[in-house]
Design an enzyme around this catalytic site. Structure first.
Site, short mmCIF file in Angstrom:
data_model
loop_
_atom_site.label_atom_id
_atom_site.label_comp_id
_atom_site.label_asym_id
_atom_site.label_seq_id
_atom_site.Cartn_x
_atom_site.Cartn_y
_atom_site.Cartn_z
N HIS A 245 0.85 -1.19 0.00
CA HIS A 245 0.00 0.00 0.00
C HIS A 245 0.88 1.23 0.00
O HIS A 245 1.96 1.22 0.60
CB HIS A 245 -0.92 0.01 1.24
CG HIS A 245 -2.09 0.90 1.09
ND1 HIS A 245 -2.04 2.24 1.41
CD2 HIS A 245 -3.33 0.66 0.61
CE1 HIS A 245 -3.22 2.77 1.15
NE2 HIS A 245 -4.02 1.84 0.65
N GLU A 303 -7.69 -5.53 -0.41
CA GLU A 303 -8.19 -6.31 -1.54
C GLU A 303 -8.14 -7.82 -1.30
O GLU A 303 -8.89 -8.57 -1.90
CB GLU A 303 -7.40 -5.98 -2.81
CG GLU A 303 -7.33 -4.51 -3.15
CD GLU A 303 -8.66 -3.92 -3.57
OE1 GLU A 303 -9.71 -4.51 -3.28
OE2 GLU A 303 -8.65 -2.86 -4.21
N1 COA Z 1 4.23 -7.45 -4.63
C1 COA Z 1 5.55 -7.41 -4.89
N2 COA Z 1 6.32 -6.32 -4.74
C2 COA Z 1 5.70 -5.21 -4.31
C3 COA Z 1 4.32 -5.17 -4.01
C4 COA Z 1 3.58 -6.36 -4.18
N3 COA Z 1 2.29 -6.41 -3.94
N4 COA Z 1 3.99 -3.93 -3.60
C5 COA Z 1 5.11 -3.20 -3.64
N5 COA Z 1 6.15 -3.98 -4.07
C6 COA Z 1 7.54 -3.60 -4.22
C7 COA Z 1 7.79 -2.93 -5.55
O1 COA Z 1 8.05 -3.88 -6.56
C8 COA Z 1 9.01 -2.10 -5.22
O2 COA Z 1 10.14 -2.93 -5.19
P1 COA Z 1 11.57 -2.40 -5.72
O3 COA Z 1 11.90 -1.23 -4.80
O4 COA Z 1 12.45 -3.57 -5.55
O5 COA Z 1 11.34 -1.96 -7.14
C9 COA Z 1 8.75 -1.65 -3.77
O6 COA Z 1 7.86 -2.62 -3.23
C10 COA Z 1 8.07 -0.29 -3.70
O7 COA Z 1 7.02 -0.24 -4.64
P2 COA Z 1 6.20 1.05 -5.00
O8 COA Z 1 5.60 0.83 -6.34
O9 COA Z 1 7.01 2.28 -4.79
O10 COA Z 1 5.12 1.03 -3.89
P3 COA Z 1 3.76 1.77 -3.91
O11 COA Z 1 3.65 2.52 -2.67
O12 COA Z 1 3.54 2.55 -5.15
O13 COA Z 1 2.80 0.51 -3.92
C11 COA Z 1 0.80 -0.48 -4.60
C12 COA Z 1 1.48 0.54 -3.68
C13 COA Z 1 -0.60 -0.75 -4.05
C14 COA Z 1 0.69 0.10 -5.99
C15 COA Z 1 1.62 -1.80 -4.63
O14 COA Z 1 1.85 -2.27 -3.33
C16 COA Z 1 0.99 -2.87 -5.49
O15 COA Z 1 1.14 -2.85 -6.71
N6 COA Z 1 0.28 -3.85 -4.87
C17 COA Z 1 -0.36 -4.90 -5.61
C18 COA Z 1 -1.71 -4.43 -6.16
C19 COA Z 1 -2.75 -4.25 -5.08
O16 COA Z 1 -2.92 -5.08 -4.20
N7 COA Z 1 -3.46 -3.13 -5.18
C20 COA Z 1 -4.53 -2.78 -4.25
C21 COA Z 1 -4.10 -1.65 -3.38
S1 COA Z 1 -5.25 -1.34 -2.09
#
Ligand code: COA
Length: 361
Positions: A245, A303
């Site tokens: 998140h 989710e």
């Molecule tokens: N699975 C694997 N790796 C994940 C992850 C996940 N669910 N969520 C974050 N990461 C990793 C990223 O790959 C990244 O790794 P890196 O630094 O090695 O490249 C690191 O964590 C940071 O990611 P970032 O994109 O900056 O985090 P964010 O704050 O933008 O992430 C989400 C938020 C929700 C977009 C992300 O956690 C995600 O894509 N989750 C899966 C989709 C999901 O469940 N969405 C519903 C949200 S309520």
């Protein structure tokens, strides 16, 4: 580099607050724990709308008014349903909502609350070759949504769905709420603003995750080895759906609220065994993520258990984002009204990093 507007405060709001460090969600002065499973969705709609509409009725009258709005929406979209049915279910709902009047009054707001609850079952039924069922204006909102889907609704499933709608009703300045506020800041009508929110919610990084959670659970069940399956996904650069998140660095409090609702649906039935399996997958995912991404605290988000709950109440996975919208629309409408009241257009700046034109001598 401008990076996702992290830590930028773009609105003052009385509606909700997300404490990502403590893992708390406050909705208009109430903790999620106070609301989830205790308040009904209609009461939460009232809580969010209070002060944003002049003629807001008390709870019982509001319930009736939402029921009336469901009927009104059904009559309005009925002639269009056959054209909407071939679209994917989310696009069909969005298109159906686009034909609603674009005003700012309570009647406009209630039609928007009613619309996902009416369109989703109607489109699902048409997709299965069945006739849509008209709303019952006297029924409770969640129960009627299930009745329109399956012809009948057990009180336990209706209560579970109602608790879900309450749990997801608002959540700070997430992507769809921000999109809604941007459009509302132009003083466009509520339908225009909510369509922006609907567009943002569709993506898999926001509200589109729970469908893929079911696909993941099914794939892991077929593979027989959760840790190996999840590690392989991470090794291929994939994200594990239902985890991580932008704001929460600890467990999303909504995950536990929803898990409790799923647990109440039974421990010895199909839902119970699905929950037990999901819990083992959750633990495996948390272990795999802790090892693969030690620099980042990636925890279970809303989710993961949304997927289980919506599956248990009878929605197919392709409609999960629709049901999310059915809950979140209350927050969107309140945020749109709150933004409109500021009278201030949201207009940030971009930094130009493109080529510079040659100077003409
Ligand atoms: N699975 C694997 N790796 C994940 C992850 C996940 N669910 N969520 C974050 N990461 C990793 C990223 O790959 C990244 O790794 P890196 O630094 O090695 O490249 C690191 O964590 C940071 O990611 P970032 O994109 O900056 O985090 P964010 O704050 O933008 O992430 C989400 C938020 C929700 C977009 C992300 O956690 C995600 O894509 N989750 C899966 C989709 C999901 O469940 N969405 C519903 C949200 S309520």
């Amino acid at each position: 580099m401008a990076n996702g507007l992290d830590d930028v405060v773009a609105a003052d709001t009385v509606l909700s607050d997300v404490d990502g460090v403590g893992g708390h969600l406050t909705i208009r002065g109430h903790s999620l724990a106070e609301l989830a499973g205790r308040w009904r969705y209609t009461q939460v709609v009232r809580l969010l709308f209070d002060g944003f509409f002049d003629d807001l009725p008390r709870d019982a009258e509001l319930e009736k008014a939402i029921g009336k709005a469901r009927l009104e929406v059904f009559d309005r979209v009925k002639p269009l349903l056959a054209q909407l049915a071939p679209l994917d279910i989310y696009s069909g709902m969005r298109a159906g909502m686009a034909v609603l009047p674009d005003g700012d009054g309570l009647a406009d707001a209630l039609r928007l609350i009613a619309a996902p609850a009416v369109l989703t079952p109607a489109l699902l039924r048409l997709g299965r070759g069945e006739t849509p069922i008209a709303p019952d204006a006297k029924a409770d909102h969640a129960g009627d949504m299930l009745r329109m889907l399956a012809g009948a609704a057990s009180p336990a499933l209706a209560k579970a769905l109602d608790s879900y709608l309450v749990t997801v009703c608002d959540h700070g300045l997430n992507a769809s709420t921000f999109a809604t506020r941007v459009v509302a800041s132009t003083q466009a009508g509520l339908t225009s603003a909510i369509l922006a929110g609907l567009g943002a919610l569709k993506g898999p990084l926001h509200g589109g995750a729970p469908g893929p959670v079911i696909e993941m659970l099914d794939a892991i069940e077929a593979s027989g080895d959760a840790t190996a399956w999840l590690s392989n996904e991470i090794a291929h650069g994939e994200r594990i759906m239902g985890f991580g998140h932008r704001i929460y660095r600890v467990r999303d409090p909504r995950a536990d609220a929803l898990k409790a609702v799923v647990r109440q649906l039974g421990s010895r039935n199909e839902t119970g065994s699905r929950l037990a399996f999901a819990e083992t997958v959750e633990q495996a995912a948390l272990d795999v993520l802790r090892i693969a991404k030690p620099q980042r605290s990636i925890q279970t988000n809303v989710e993961f258990y949304t997927a289980l709950l919506l599956e248990a109440v009878g929605f197919p996975k392709e409609a999960f984002s629709n049901v999310f919208a059915a809950g979140r629309v209350a927050g969107w409408v309140a945020h749109a009204r709150e933004q409109q009241a500021t009278g201030r257009l949201i207009r940030p700046q971009s930094r130009y990093v493109g080529p510079v034109p040659d100077l003409v001598a």
